[in-house]
Every structure is written in structure tokens, then in C-alpha cells.
Motif scaffolding. Sequence first.
Motif, PDB file in Angstrom:
ATOM      1  N   UNK A 166       0.812  -1.220   0.000  1.00 50.14           N
ATOM      2  CA  UNK A 166       0.000   0.000   0.000  1.00 50.14           C
ATOM      3  C   UNK A 166       0.845   1.270   0.000  1.00 50.14           C
ATOM      4  N   UNK A 167       2.161   1.107  -0.111  1.00 52.79           N
ATOM      5  CA  UNK A 167       3.022   2.270  -0.361  1.00 52.79           C
ATOM      6  C   UNK A 167       2.821   2.797  -1.790  1.00 52.79           C
ATOM      7  N   UNK A 168       2.242   1.960  -2.631  1.00 52.41           N
ATOM      8  CA  UNK A 168       1.967   2.346  -4.017  1.00 52.41           C
ATOM      9  C   UNK A 168       0.524   2.830  -4.104  1.00 52.41           C
ATOM     10  N   UNK A 169       0.346   4.053  -4.582  1.00 49.85           N
ATOM     11  CA  UNK A 169      -1.024   4.550  -4.703  1.00 49.85           C
ATOM     12  C   UNK A 169      -1.223   5.179  -6.075  1.00 49.85           C
ATOM     13  N   UNK A 170      -2.077   4.571  -6.883  1.00 44.72           N
ATOM     14  CA  UNK A 170      -2.392   5.157  -8.178  1.00 44.72           C
ATOM     15  C   UNK A 170      -3.439   6.246  -8.015  1.00 44.72           C
ATOM     16  N   UNK A 203       2.072   7.028  -7.398  1.00 49.04           N
ATOM     17  CA  UNK A 203       2.840   7.617  -6.308  1.00 49.04           C
ATOM     18  C   UNK A 203       3.369   6.498  -5.428  1.00 49.04           C
ATOM     19  N   UNK A 204       4.627   6.604  -5.073  1.00 53.82           N
ATOM     20  CA  UNK A 204       5.244   5.567  -4.240  1.00 53.82           C
ATOM     21  C   UNK A 204       5.835   6.231  -2.992  1.00 53.82           C
ATOM     22  N   UNK A 205       5.383   5.769  -1.843  1.00 55.99           N
ATOM     23  CA  UNK A 205       5.885   6.285  -0.561  1.00 55.99           C
ATOM     24  C   UNK A 205       6.989   5.402  -0.018  1.00 55.99           C
ATOM     25  N   UNK A 206       7.860   5.995   0.780  1.00 59.82           N
ATOM     26  CA  UNK A 206       8.887   5.240   1.520  1.00 59.82           C
ATOM     27  C   UNK A 206       9.580   4.216   0.634  1.00 59.82           C
ATOM     28  N   UNK A 207      10.212   4.694  -0.403  1.00 62.62           N
ATOM     29  CA  UNK A 207      10.821   3.817  -1.395  1.00 62.62           C
ATOM     30  C   UNK A 207      11.811   2.843  -0.783  1.00 62.62           C
ATOM     31  N   UNK A 208      11.787   1.617  -1.308  1.00 62.28           N
ATOM     32  CA  UNK A 208      12.691   0.554  -0.864  1.00 62.28           C
ATOM     33  C   UNK A 208      13.553   0.102  -2.036  1.00 62.28           C
ATOM     34  N   UNK A 209      14.666  -0.568  -1.717  1.00 61.12           N
ATOM     35  CA  UNK A 209      15.570  -1.044  -2.769  1.00 61.12           C
ATOM     36  C   UNK A 209      14.830  -1.923  -3.784  1.00 61.12           C
ATOM     37  N   UNK A 210      13.914  -2.739  -3.288  1.00 60.68           N
ATOM     38  CA  UNK A 210      13.186  -3.665  -4.161  1.00 60.68           C
ATOM     39  C   UNK A 210      12.203  -2.994  -5.105  1.00 60.68           C
ATOM     40  N   UNK A 211      12.010  -1.689  -4.933  1.00 60.91           N
ATOM     41  CA  UNK A 211      11.124  -0.962  -5.845  1.00 60.91           C
ATOM     42  C   UNK A 211      11.836  -0.590  -7.132  1.00 60.91           C
ATOM     43  N   UNK A 212      13.153  -0.775  -7.164  1.00 60.00           N
ATOM     44  CA  UNK A 212      13.912  -0.485  -8.383  1.00 60.00           C
ATOM     45  C   UNK A 212      13.398  -1.376  -9.505  1.00 60.00           C
ATOM     46  N   UNK A 213      12.986  -0.752 -10.589  1.00 58.05           N
ATOM     47  CA  UNK A 213      12.369  -1.489 -11.701  1.00 58.05           C
ATOM     48  C   UNK A 213      12.061  -0.496 -12.809  1.00 58.05           C
ATOM     49  N   UNK A 214      11.543  -1.029 -13.908  1.00 54.45           N
ATOM     50  CA  UNK A 214      10.983  -0.171 -14.942  1.00 54.45           C
ATOM     51  C   UNK A 214       9.467  -0.247 -14.808  1.00 54.45           C
TER      52      UNK A 214
END
Lengths: 115, 113
Positions: free
Chosen positions: A62-66, A77-88
Amino acid sequence: DTAVSQTPKYLVTQMGNDKSIKCEQNLGHDTMYWYKQDSKKFLKIMFSYNNKELIINETVPNRFSPKSPDKAHLNLHINSLELGDSAVYFCASSPEGTLNTGELFFGEGSRLTVL
Amino acid sequence: AQTVTQSQPEMSVQEAETVTLSCTYDTSESDYYLFWYKQPPSRQMILVIRQEAYKQQNATENRFSVNFQKAAKSFSLKISDSQLGDAAMYFCAYRQYGNKLVFGAGTILRVKS
């Protein structure tokens, strides 16, 4: 004229930050999507909106909110980004009803790197 | 849940020759779409070819054609007269009517000159 456009194309940020990716389509399509492509190139749907209404919400933190202010725009929108969010992250759109060919039209992707 | 399987992580073909990329899928539906998308290094997702499940005739787009076997749930892509510009990642994808597009893991195609 770009049919599905995403900004920014590249984004480098620190862990814990909040960031947004914007998407706009000028095709008049009713449905828009966000897909995530991970480091192994695997593409997985995250969200889908039809005429500003959420219709698909896969198992996404739920850190991801469209947000879809109108049917031509779908922002992520992405809150509190984490290393694993790295992507295309790919935005896409598709027509429905009589114009539906099944095809999704993709943006160029936004490469997010979290350090 | 629908799944799409591409069993070839990587394929190579000599320029001007023919190559076939494999794809199988799992569904209990009778009406759906199947696609092959190409992703070159530019990362843009480009539609190569589409097939509607109710159509028995195999789709063709210039040098690209498919072998659609509905009963076997198989959807392979044949690229004839391969060109250097065909080098890319190819994704097979399935879409039930009005639903999400589900991708396979992709096949990297290398074209040798």
C-alpha cells in the motif's frame, strides 16, 4: 505525437523518499494500467483503471497509490521507497467496447533506481 | 489463474534464416486474445502480432506469423528472413476479454550477421 507518455523516463532516488511517475494518453482510451518490469524482465500488472475507477489492484504494497484525475491520466505515487522498488514501470492504455482489439498500448517506461 | 510459459530463455538465429519462439498458456476460457510483443534495448513495448482465439486462421504480419493450436494451448511465433533489427526480448501474452494482459517470462532473440 506520443500516444502514451510517461514522465520522468529515469528517476534515481534514495531509500525512504516519496516519488511520483505521471502518465498521459491521447488515444481516447477508457482503460489505463501500470505494469512493473523487474530486473529479470518479468512484467506484472499492478493496477488498472477504467474511466477513473480502480478495477484491478494486484497484490501491491500500500506504499503504491495510483491516482486517476481523469480518464487520460494515471499517475503512480510511491511512498517510503525501498531497494526492491527499483524497476521499470510501464503505463499502458487500451480501448474498450467496439474499439477493443485486446491490445495494450505502452508508454516508453520509467526506470526507477532506489539507492 | 491464467499463466503463460515461454520455455526458451534465449534463442539465436543467423541473419536471413527462420526462427520459431515457443509459447504455451493455461486457461479455462474459450474467448481470449494472444499477443507477441517485442522489447528492443530501447525498452519500448512493440506489438508484433495478435490472434483472437475464435479465429482458426493463423495471424500473419509480413515476416511474422504464428502457429496457434487452441486445443494444445500453444502459440508460437515464426520469424522469417531474420534481420538484425529483430534482435530483442520477445514476450508472449494472453488476455481474457476485458481483463488484464498476462505476460510470459520472455525470450531473448539474438541475430547473428
